[in-house]
Motif scaffolding. Structure first.
Motif, PDB file in Angstrom:
ATOM      1  N   GLY A 184       0.892  -1.133   0.120  1.00 20.05           N
ATOM      2  CA  GLY A 184       0.123   0.123   0.053  1.00 20.05           C
ATOM      3  C   GLY A 184       0.898   1.294  -0.126  1.00 20.05           C
ATOM      4  O   GLY A 184       0.531   2.229  -0.786  1.00 20.05           O
ATOM      5  N   LEU A 185       1.866   1.214   0.913  1.00 25.73           N
ATOM      6  CA  LEU A 185       2.978   2.378   1.125  1.00 25.73           C
ATOM      7  C   LEU A 185       3.587   2.811  -0.470  1.00 25.73           C
ATOM      8  O   LEU A 185       3.645   3.890  -0.729  1.00 25.73           O
ATOM      9  CB  LEU A 185       3.698   2.288   2.028  1.00 25.73           C
ATOM     10  N   ILE A 186       3.923   1.557  -1.213  1.00 27.36           N
ATOM     11  CA  ILE A 186       4.502   1.657  -2.413  1.00 27.36           C
ATOM     12  C   ILE A 186       3.536   2.282  -3.599  1.00 27.36           C
ATOM     13  O   ILE A 186       4.116   3.035  -4.312  1.00 27.36           O
ATOM     14  CB  ILE A 186       5.338   0.689  -2.594  1.00 27.36           C
ATOM     15  N   LEU A 187       2.682   1.571  -3.569  1.00 25.21           N
ATOM     16  CA  LEU A 187       1.507   1.779  -4.664  1.00 25.21           C
ATOM     17  C   LEU A 187       0.640   3.187  -4.410  1.00 25.21           C
ATOM     18  O   LEU A 187       0.102   3.667  -5.311  1.00 25.21           O
ATOM     19  CB  LEU A 187       0.807   0.790  -4.954  1.00 25.21           C
ATOM     20  N   GLY A 188       0.194   3.346  -3.078  1.00 22.50           N
ATOM     21  CA  GLY A 188      -0.407   4.514  -2.900  1.00 22.50           C
ATOM     22  C   GLY A 188       0.004   5.678  -3.309  1.00 22.50           C
ATOM     23  O   GLY A 188      -0.998   6.536  -3.896  1.00 22.50           O
ATOM     24  N   PRO A 189       1.168   6.356  -2.915  1.00 23.09           N
ATOM     25  CA  PRO A 189       1.394   7.698  -3.449  1.00 23.09           C
ATOM     26  C   PRO A 189       1.433   7.836  -4.949  1.00 23.09           C
ATOM     27  O   PRO A 189       0.498   8.752  -5.372  1.00 23.09           O
ATOM     28  CB  PRO A 189       2.962   7.907  -2.918  1.00 23.09           C
ATOM     29  N   PRO A 190       1.742   7.169  -5.922  1.00 21.79           N
ATOM     30  CA  PRO A 190       1.547   7.372  -7.326  1.00 21.79           C
ATOM     31  C   PRO A 190       0.383   7.432  -7.355  1.00 21.79           C
ATOM     32  O   PRO A 190      -0.212   8.177  -8.564  1.00 21.79           O
ATOM     33  CB  PRO A 190       2.228   5.995  -7.888  1.00 21.79           C
TER      34      PRO A 190
END
Lengths: 255, 398
Positions: free
Chosen positions: B228-234
Motif C-alpha cells: 500500500g505504501l509503495i503503490l498508494g502515493p503514485p
C-alpha cells in the motif's frame, strides 16, 4: 480428537503412545510400540542401530509421521492438525546428534529466534532468557560467537540451551553425545544430569549406559522396531529378562 | 652456482653443482623465471610484428579515430545519434544497447530461473517434470541457435497489416512487440517521484515494524501495508492530476505502427535467446542452493515450533542464498558476454557497432581493444558487486 475414547487424557502421563507403527516404504520401522512417560520421568531408550529408537522419539514431536496407533502429548493427540502440532512442539524441546544450530546466526540469535517468533517475547526479554540458559550450560561468554566457531561440546550445550529457551515441559535427546569427541562427552552429560535433577521430563536415546544407570527412571530396550523390554535401571542391568537384551548388554558393556 | 650454505652440524655435506638441479626451491624459481621470460618475449614479438605490418600497409595507429565522423546510421538507440556523430559516440550507443539488453535479460532469466528452480524441488510430480524438461531443453541447445531461432520466429510473424492483436493492448508482428502506453503527461514525473518516496516510506515502515516486534514481541505482517505504501502515493498523485487516463494506442499506419511503444524484433529475439538459455542454468543453481540446506536445519526449526514461512525466511533462504550467489554471479557475467551474439541477428550492440567501426577505419587492433576493455570492465563490475553482497552474508567459521 477422534480416538480420544481409547486413551483417557488423565493428566498423569505426559506422553502416551499406543500401538504406534511406522513404515519407510515397504520397511516397517516401528511395530505397535507402547510407551507411557509420566511427568518428571527420565526414560533412556537404547538398542542396536537401526532398531527404530530415533524414529520413535522423532514421532513424538512429529518430525516423523506415524501411520497407525496413537500419540497423545499433554492430552493433545498428534494428528495432522497443524494447530495441535505447533502447541505440542512448543512444549517439547529436542536435541540432535549433529546439534543443528543455525550457522548464519550468532549463539544469542540462535537462542532468541524461537522465543521471539513463536512465543512473541520482546527482544530484551528473549535475550535475558537466553543469557539465563547460557549461564546454566556455562558458556555465557560465547553469546556473540557463531556456532561453527565453537567446539562440538559447546555447540551441543548451546543446542540444549536453545531448546530450553522455549521453556518446554519435555526434552527429547537423540544421541546427543554420539558425534562428540570423548573429552567433550562429559560436559554434555553433566549438563543433562543437572537438567534431570531440576525435574525435567526427559526421553534420551543414547549408548551411554553409565548415564542410564545413574539418571534413568526407566530403560527401554528396542530391537527391530519393537519395544523388547522396559524396566528400572537396577533391574534392566542387573537382571534383564529377554535374551536379546542380555546379548546387547554383553556386547556394549564388555570392554 | 654454490650459494647454498652447507650445514654446520658434523661434517659439512659436499655440494656439487648437480645437487642444485635437484633442489625443489631452485627448480620452482627456475620455472617461474623461464615462464616470465617467455611471456615477455612473446609479447615483444607480437608488438613488433603489429607495428611493422601496420607501418608497411600505411595504417594509422592510435585512438584518434574515435573523434572522426562515423557516417553510418544506427537503427536502435537510447541516446541521440546520427551519422554526423563520432565513432566514439557510435560505440557509446552500442554499449548502451548491450547494457539494456543484458539488464532486461538478467531480470527475465532471474525471474524464470528462480521460479523453475523452485518447481524442480516441488513435491508436485507434474510441476517437477515440466521444470526438468524445460531446464534440459534450454541449457542443452547452443545459445547462438536459440537466438537465431527466436529471430526466425519473430521474422515469420505476420506483417503489421495482419499483426497479431494482443487483446487491444498491443500488436505482435515482424516489426517487434508494439504496445500501448499512457499518453505523455506531466503527472508521470511526479508519479515516479511519489513511487520512489513510497519505497523509502515502506522500508522505514518495515524497519519500524521490526523494532516494534523486538520491543513488544508482537509480530506485524507488513506485506500488505508495504504494498500500500509503495503503490498508494503514485495513485494519489495520479488522482491529484485529475486522473489523466488518455492512452497512446498503437495504430496501423502504412507498413508500420504509430503511437504506443515498440520493442524491436532483434531486441526481443536476442533477449529471449540469452535470457532463456541462462534461466536453465539459474534454475539448477537455485535447486542446488535449496537442496544444499541440510534437512537437520529444517528439523531444528520445526522442533522450536517455527511456522513454515518463518522457517523459509529465517532458516532456509539465508543459507540457500549463500550457496546461490557465487555461481549466479558467473551466470550474470556469462549472460552479458553472450549478448555479443547480437551480431548474428543484426542487433546493434557494442560488438556489432565495433565491427562496423573496424571495417570503416581499418583500425582492428584498437577497435577490438576497446570492445575487450569494455566487456572486461562490465564483467568485473558485476563480479565486484556480487562479491560485495556475498561478503555481507557469508557464514563465519572461525
Amino acid at each position: 480428537m477422534t480416538h480420544s475414547a481409547q486413551i483417557e487424557p488423565t493428566g498423569a502421563p505426559v506422553i502416551q503412545m499406543r500401538d504406534v507403527s511406522k513404515w519407510f516404504g515397504q520397511f516397517q520401522v516401528l511395530h505397535e510400540v507402547d510407551l507411557d512417560v509420566g511427568k518428571g520421568e527420565r526414560v533412556v531408550v537404547c538398542g542396536p542401530s537401526g532398531s527404530g529408537k530415533s524414529t520413535l522419539i522423532r514421532c513424538i514431536n512429529r518430525l516423523e509421521v506415524h501411520q497407525s496407533g496413537q500419540i497423545v502429548v499433554n492430552g493433545l493427540e498428534l494428528s495432522d492438525n497443524v494447530k495441535n502440532i505447533e502447541k505440542i512442539r512448543r512444549n517439547i524441546g529436542m536435541v540432535f546428534q549433529n546439534f543443528n544450530l543455525f550457522p548464519h546466526l550468532t549463539v544469542l540469535e540462535n537462542l532468541t529466534l524461537g522465543p521471539m517468533l513463536t512465543r512473541h517475547m520482546k527482544k530484551a526479554a528473549a535475550e535475558e532468557l537466553a543469557m539465563h540458559f547460557l549461564h546454566k550450560v556455562r558458556i555465557p561468554e560465547q553469546a556473540q560467537k557463531y556456532p561453527l566457531q565453537l567446539s562440538g561440546g559447546q555447540q551441543q550445550r548451546v543446542a540444549i540451551a536453545r531448546s530450553l529457551c522455549m521453556e518446554p515441559e519435555i526434552m527429547l535427546f537423540d544421541e546427543p553425545t554420539s558425534a562428540l569427541d570423548p573429552e567433550m562427552i562429559k560436559e554434555v552429560l553433566d549438563t543433562m544430569i543437572e537438567l534431570a535433577e531440576s525435574g525435567m521430563t526427559m526421553i534420551v536415546v543414547t549408548h551411554e549406559m553409565g548415564f542410564a544407570r545413574t539418571v534413568a527412571d526407566k530403560v527401554v530396550f528396542m530391537a527391530d522396531g519393537r519395544k523388547v523390554e522396559a524396566a528400572p535401571p537396577e533391574e534392566f542391568f542387573g537382571n534383564p529378562r529377554e535374551h536379546r537384551t542380555r546379548a546387547f548388554l554383553d556386547q556394549i558393556l564388555k570392554h | 652456482m654454490t650459494d647454498a650454505t652447507p650445514g654446520r652440524l658434523g661434517k659439512p655435506p659436499t655440494r656439487r653443482p648437480k645437487d642444485l638441479l635437484y633442489s625443489e626451491s631452485f627448480r620452482t624459481a627456475l620455472y617461474q623465471v623461464a615462464l616470465a621470460a617467455g611471456v615477455v618475449l612473446l609479447g615483444l614479438y607480437l608488438y613488433q610484428n603489429v607495428v611493422e605490418n601496420l607501418g608497411r600497409q600505411n595504417i594509422a595507429t592510435g585512438f584518434g579515430f574515435l573523434d572522426e565522423v562515423s557516417q553510418f546510421e544506427i537503427g536502435e538507440r537510447l541516446i541521440d545519434y546520427s551519422s554526423r556523430d563520432s565513432y566514439g559516440r557510435a560505440l557509446l550507443v552500442g554499449l548502451m544497447n548491450t547494457l539494456s539488453v543484458s539488464a532486461a535479460g538478467i531480470v527475465v532469466a532471474t525471474v524464470i530461473g528462480f521460479a523453475v528452480g523452485i518447481m524442480r524441488v516441488s513435491t508436485n510430480w507434474l510441476l517437477q517434470r515440466i521444470a526438468l524438461t524445460y531446464v534440459e531443453i534450454v541449457r542443452n541447445i547452443p545459445v547462438i541457435l536459440q537466438v537465431i531461432f527466436w529471430a526466425a520466429v519473430i521474422r515469420n510473424l505476420p506483417a503489421p497489416r495482419q499483426a497479431l492483436d494482443l487483446w487491444g493492448l498491443g500488436f505482435l508482428s515482424n516489426r517487434g512487440l508494439t504496445f500501448l502506453l499512457p499518453a505523455a503527461h506531466p503527472a508521470h514525473v511526479w508519479m515516479l517521484a511519489a513511487f520512489a518516496a513510497g519505497i523509502a516510506a515502506a522500508s522505514v515502515a518495515a524497519r519500524m515494524a521490526r523494532r516494534h516486534r523486538e520491543a513488544t514481541g508482537r509480530y506485524v505482517d507488513m506485506l500488505w501495508p508495504c504494498i500500500g505504501l509503495i503503490l498508494g502515493p503514485p495513485v494519489l498523485v495520479w488522482l491529484g492530476f485529475g486522473a489523466p487516463h488518455e492512452l497512446s494506442f498503437p495504430e496501423r499506419q502504412g507498413f508500420n505502427f504509430t503511437g504506443g511503444a515498440t520493442i524491436s524484433p532483434e531486441f526481443v529475439a536476442l533477449m529471449a535467446g540469452i535470457a532463456l538459455y541462462s534461466s536453465g542454468f539459474i534454475a539448477e543453481i537455485v535447486r542446488a542452493g535449496i537442496q544444499a540446506t541440510p534437512r537437520g536445519q529444517v528439523e531444528a526449526a520445526r522442533s522450536i515450533a517455527l511456522r513454515p514461512r518463518f522457517i523459509l525466511r529465517y532458516v532456509v533462504l539465508p543459507q540457500a542464498l549463500r550457496v546461490i550467489v557465487p555461481p549466479l554471479t558467473s551466470q550474470y557475467v556469462s549472460l552479458i558476454k553472450n549478448s555479443s551474439i547480437a551480431v548474428v541477428i543484426g542487433y546493434p550492440d557494442l560488438v556489432n557497432i565495433g565491427n562496423t567501426v573496424m571495417n570503416q577505419t581499418g583500425q582492428a587492433v584498437e577497435a577490438i581493444a576497446v570492445m575487450m576493455t569494455v566487456f572486461l570492465a562490465i564483467s568485473l563490475v558485476t563480479s565486484l558487486a556480487m562479491n560485495f553482497y556475498n561478503r555481507l552474508v557469508a557464514i563465519k567459521e572461525r
